[in-house]
Scaffold this motif. Structure first.
Motif, PDB file in Angstrom:
ATOM      1  N   GLY A 101     100.629  28.752  25.091  1.00 15.36           N
ATOM      2  CA  GLY A 101     100.693  30.120  24.592  1.00 15.36           C
ATOM      3  C   GLY A 101     101.936  30.821  25.110  1.00 15.36           C
ATOM      4  N   PRO A 102     101.974  32.141  24.998  1.00 17.07           N
ATOM      5  CA  PRO A 102     103.161  32.900  25.431  1.00 17.07           C
ATOM      6  C   PRO A 102     103.531  32.672  26.895  1.00 17.07           C
ATOM      7  N   GLU A 103     102.536  32.550  27.763  1.00 12.67           N
ATOM      8  CA  GLU A 103     102.837  32.344  29.180  1.00 12.67           C
ATOM      9  C   GLU A 103     103.550  31.012  29.399  1.00 12.67           C
ATOM     10  N   GLU A 104     103.065  29.969  28.724  1.00  7.92           N
ATOM     11  CA  GLU A 104     103.696  28.656  28.861  1.00  7.92           C
ATOM     12  C   GLU A 104     105.095  28.651  28.241  1.00  7.92           C
ATOM     13  N   ILE A 105     105.250  29.343  27.115  1.00  6.89           N
ATOM     14  CA  ILE A 105     106.570  29.445  26.483  1.00  6.89           C
ATOM     15  C   ILE A 105     107.562  30.091  27.452  1.00  6.89           C
ATOM     16  N   ALA A 106     107.106  31.131  28.135  1.00  5.06           N
ATOM     17  CA  ALA A 106     107.974  31.816  29.098  1.00  5.06           C
ATOM     18  C   ALA A 106     108.351  30.886  30.246  1.00  5.06           C
ATOM     19  N   ARG A 107     107.401  30.089  30.718  1.00  2.00           N
ATOM     20  CA  ARG A 107     107.682  29.163  31.811  1.00  2.00           C
ATOM     21  C   ARG A 107     108.663  28.079  31.378  1.00  2.00           C
ATOM     22  N   LEU A 108     108.537  27.614  30.149  1.00  2.00           N
ATOM     23  CA  LEU A 108     109.482  26.625  29.629  1.00  2.00           C
ATOM     24  C   LEU A 108     110.889  27.217  29.560  1.00  2.00           C
ATOM     25  N   GLY A 109     110.979  28.445  29.077  1.00  2.00           N
ATOM     26  CA  GLY A 109     112.279  29.103  29.009  1.00  2.00           C
ATOM     27  C   GLY A 109     112.880  29.312  30.388  1.00  2.00           C
ATOM     28  N   HIS A 110     112.029  29.651  31.353  1.00  2.00           N
ATOM     29  CA  HIS A 110     112.509  29.851  32.723  1.00  2.00           C
ATOM     30  C   HIS A 110     113.030  28.542  33.310  1.00  2.00           C
ATOM     31  N   ALA A 111     112.327  27.443  33.055  1.00  2.00           N
ATOM     32  CA  ALA A 111     112.775  26.138  33.546  1.00  2.00           C
ATOM     33  C   ALA A 111     114.136  25.777  32.961  1.00  2.00           C
ATOM     34  N   ILE A 112     114.343  26.099  31.693  1.00  2.00           N
ATOM     35  CA  ILE A 112     115.634  25.823  31.061  1.00  2.00           C
ATOM     36  C   ILE A 112     116.735  26.654  31.712  1.00  2.00           C
ATOM     37  N   GLU A 113     116.435  27.912  32.026  1.00  2.00           N
ATOM     38  CA  GLU A 113     117.431  28.763  32.685  1.00  2.00           C
ATOM     39  C   GLU A 113     117.805  28.197  34.059  1.00  2.00           C
ATOM     40  N   ILE A 114     116.810  27.728  34.800  1.00  2.00           N
ATOM     41  CA  ILE A 114     117.086  27.130  36.110  1.00  2.00           C
ATOM     42  C   ILE A 114     117.920  25.866  35.942  1.00  2.00           C
ATOM     43  N   TYR A 115     117.578  25.064  34.944  1.00  2.00           N
ATOM     44  CA  TYR A 115     118.324  23.837  34.646  1.00  2.00           C
ATOM     45  C   TYR A 115     119.789  24.177  34.359  1.00  2.00           C
ATOM     46  N   ARG A 116     120.008  25.158  33.474  1.00  2.00           N
ATOM     47  CA  ARG A 116     121.371  25.539  33.106  1.00  2.00           C
ATOM     48  C   ARG A 116     122.149  26.044  34.325  1.00  2.00           C
ATOM     49  N   ASP A 117     121.504  26.887  35.116  1.00  2.00           N
ATOM     50  CA  ASP A 117     122.167  27.440  36.293  1.00  2.00           C
ATOM     51  C   ASP A 117     122.511  26.335  37.293  1.00  2.00           C
ATOM     52  N   ALA A 118     121.593  25.376  37.459  1.00  2.00           N
ATOM     53  CA  ALA A 118     121.844  24.270  38.385  1.00  2.00           C
ATOM     54  C   ALA A 118     123.037  23.433  37.929  1.00  2.00           C
ATOM     55  N   LEU A 119     123.127  23.180  36.626  1.00  2.00           N
ATOM     56  CA  LEU A 119     124.277  22.439  36.104  1.00  2.00           C
ATOM     57  C   LEU A 119     125.570  23.207  36.347  1.00  2.00           C
ATOM     58  N   ARG A 128     126.232  25.249  38.675  1.00  2.00           N
ATOM     59  CA  ARG A 128     126.568  25.254  40.097  1.00  2.00           C
ATOM     60  C   ARG A 128     126.803  23.848  40.644  1.00  2.00           C
ATOM     61  N   GLY A 129     126.584  22.828  39.798  1.00  2.00           N
ATOM     62  CA  GLY A 129     126.772  21.457  40.247  1.00  2.00           C
ATOM     63  C   GLY A 129     125.672  20.938  41.140  1.00  2.00           C
ATOM     64  N   HIS A 130     124.462  21.504  41.038  1.00  2.00           N
ATOM     65  CA  HIS A 130     123.335  21.090  41.869  1.00  2.00           C
ATOM     66  C   HIS A 130     122.422  20.160  41.071  1.00  2.00           C
ATOM     67  N   ALA A 131     122.696  18.879  41.172  1.00  2.00           N
ATOM     68  CA  ALA A 131     121.984  17.900  40.360  1.00  2.00           C
ATOM     69  C   ALA A 131     120.493  17.863  40.666  1.00  2.00           C
ATOM     70  N   LEU A 132     120.130  17.897  41.949  1.00  2.00           N
ATOM     71  CA  LEU A 132     118.717  17.792  42.298  1.00  2.00           C
ATOM     72  C   LEU A 132     117.928  18.985  41.769  1.00  2.00           C
ATOM     73  N   ALA A 133     118.507  20.171  41.834  1.00  2.00           N
ATOM     74  CA  ALA A 133     117.831  21.352  41.292  1.00  2.00           C
ATOM     75  C   ALA A 133     117.642  21.222  39.783  1.00  2.00           C
ATOM     76  N   ALA A 134     118.621  20.632  39.095  1.00  2.00           N
ATOM     77  CA  ALA A 134     118.495  20.417  37.653  1.00  2.00           C
ATOM     78  C   ALA A 134     117.378  19.426  37.346  1.00  2.00           C
ATOM     79  N   ILE A 135     117.304  18.360  38.139  1.00  2.00           N
ATOM     80  CA  ILE A 135     116.247  17.363  37.945  1.00  2.00           C
ATOM     81  C   ILE A 135     114.877  17.998  38.138  1.00  2.00           C
ATOM     82  N   ARG A 136     114.740  18.794  39.176  1.00  2.00           N
ATOM     83  CA  ARG A 136     113.455  19.435  39.447  1.00  2.00           C
ATOM     84  C   ARG A 136     113.085  20.424  38.346  1.00  2.00           C
ATOM     85  N   ALA A 137     114.072  21.105  37.797  1.00  2.00           N
ATOM     86  CA  ALA A 137     113.796  22.018  36.686  1.00  2.00           C
ATOM     87  C   ALA A 137     113.290  21.239  35.471  1.00  2.00           C
ATOM     88  N   GLY A 138     113.879  20.064  35.235  1.00  2.00           N
ATOM     89  CA  GLY A 138     113.399  19.219  34.146  1.00  2.00           C
ATOM     90  C   GLY A 138     111.962  18.788  34.359  1.00  2.00           C
TER      91      GLY A 138
END
Length: 231
Positions: A119-137, A139-149
């Motif tokens: 639902g909307p809550e899960e959609i928001a969490r998916l979007g947040h994970a993508i934002e963390i993934y993008r930010d980690a990339l 900043r060059g933080h591979a492990l943070a990107a993996i964890r976001a995935g």
């Protein structure tokens, strides 16, 4: 090895005087500390660890170290040796391929069973994970990107409301993260990020088949890394 521009996130050195996490039990804090160093390969695959030596380096008694070792062994990060020694699990590409074959199938079950409950809550969490993934990339933080995935996939698995499926996938996340960090440049790239964004886009427009197609392509890329090196 990770692609140029993506450097492994620096882990705490085992002998560092940096304090353990204050909001966890001693055993959890020790496990978190060692897990980060093992996954990031600051403690190399195949390294032998002794309870007393680790306890002395971290400034704790052997008991929480013993409990932490047991937790990490259950996750597959440590192997039990004689005389209370533990060995950091070596990277076996054939075994890793088998692990990934099983885990990617479990992820697919999680997506299939979880999508009807998103639902909307899960959609928001998916979007947040993508934002963390993008930010980690960025900043060059591979492990943070993996964890976001991993957090992205976990949204579907949690939505499936299947506790056994969640446990079975959580237990092996650290092993998979270590493999991706050391060998998986293609999955922690902008192309990998685009796959996660494509999954979310398909989900938002109600295209369940499209979600699974994107997931299968992501899984195939991950399996190819272990398979190609196993030849």
């Amino acid at each position: 090895m990770p692609s140029p521009g993506i450097k492994p996130q620096v882990a705490l050195a085992t002998g560092s005087q940096t304090p353990l996490q204050p909001n966890a039990t001693r055993a959890e804090a020790v496990a978190d500390r060692l897990r980060l160093e093992i996954v990031s390969a600051r403690i190399a695959p195949g390294t032998l660890l002794r309870e007393t030596a680790v306890a002395e380096q971290l400034g704790v008694s052997p008991t929480p170290v013993r409990e932490a070792f047991a937790a990490l062994a259950a996750e597959g990060l440590l192997q039990v040796e004689a005389h209370r020694l533990k060995r950091v699990t070596p990277i076996d590409l054939a075994a890793t391929h088998d692990l990934l074959r099983v885990q990617t199938k479990l992820w697919r079950f999680g997506y299939e069973w979880g999508m009807p409950n998103v639902g909307p809550e899960e959609i928001a969490r998916l979007g947040h994970a993508i934002e963390i993934y993008r930010d980690a990339l960025d900043r060059g933080h591979a492990l943070a990107a993996i964890r976001a995935g991993h957090e992205f996939h976990s949204v579907f698995i949690i939505a499936s409301a299947n506790a056994e499926l969640l446990r079975s996938t959580l237990d092996r996340r650290s092993l998979i993260a270590r493999f991706i960090l050391l060998h998986g440049s293609t999955t922690i790239s902008k192309a990998g990020l685009r796959k996660h964004k494509a999954i979310l886009a398909c989900l938002k427009r109600g295209d369940a088949d499209g979600v699974l197609i994107q997931l299968d392509e992501l899984a195939a890329r991950l399996l190819a890394m272990a398979g190609d090196r196993d030849r």
